[in-house]
Design a protein around this motif. Structure first.
Motif, mmCIF file in Angstrom:
data_model
loop_
_atom_site.group_PDB
_atom_site.id
_atom_site.type_symbol
_atom_site.label_atom_id
_atom_site.label_comp_id
_atom_site.label_asym_id
_atom_site.label_seq_id
_atom_site.Cartn_x
_atom_site.Cartn_y
_atom_site.Cartn_z
ATOM 1 N N GLU A 40 0.821 -1.208 0.000
ATOM 2 C CA GLU A 40 0.000 0.000 0.000
ATOM 3 C C GLU A 40 0.858 1.262 0.000
ATOM 4 O O GLU A 40 0.414 2.327 -0.397
ATOM 5 N N GLU A 41 2.097 1.147 0.497
ATOM 6 C CA GLU A 41 2.963 2.319 0.599
ATOM 7 C C GLU A 41 3.840 2.530 -0.634
ATOM 8 O O GLU A 41 4.558 3.514 -0.710
ATOM 9 N N THR A 42 3.799 1.620 -1.576
ATOM 10 C CA THR A 42 4.616 1.786 -2.774
ATOM 11 C C THR A 42 3.862 2.655 -3.771
ATOM 12 O O THR A 42 2.644 2.747 -3.750
ATOM 13 N N THR A 43 4.590 3.298 -4.639
ATOM 14 C CA THR A 43 3.956 4.169 -5.638
ATOM 15 C C THR A 43 3.962 3.485 -6.995
ATOM 16 O O THR A 43 4.784 2.616 -7.270
#
Length: 55
Positions: A40-43
């Motif tokens: 969820e924190e990756t772009t």
């Protein structure tokens, strides 16, 4: 004596080795978990402008 049977010292040494290996394994797993980045924190990857220039 033919040495076929392990003495208490050798058995204890093997137990210590196994405990040290397990402790090292747990440390590696803990470090890997600490370094992990949740999905969820990756772009989302976006192409650089220079590659889109021709469009």
């Amino acid at each position: 004596m033919d040495g076929a049977q392990a003495g208490p010292e050798q058995n204890r040494g093997e137990q210590i080795d196994a405990a040290e290996r397990e402790a090292a394994r747990q440390r590696l797993l803990a470090q890997a978990e600490a370094d992990r980045i949740p999905a969820e924190e990756t772009t989302r990857a976006v192409p650089e402008r220079r590659w889109r220039h021709g469009q």
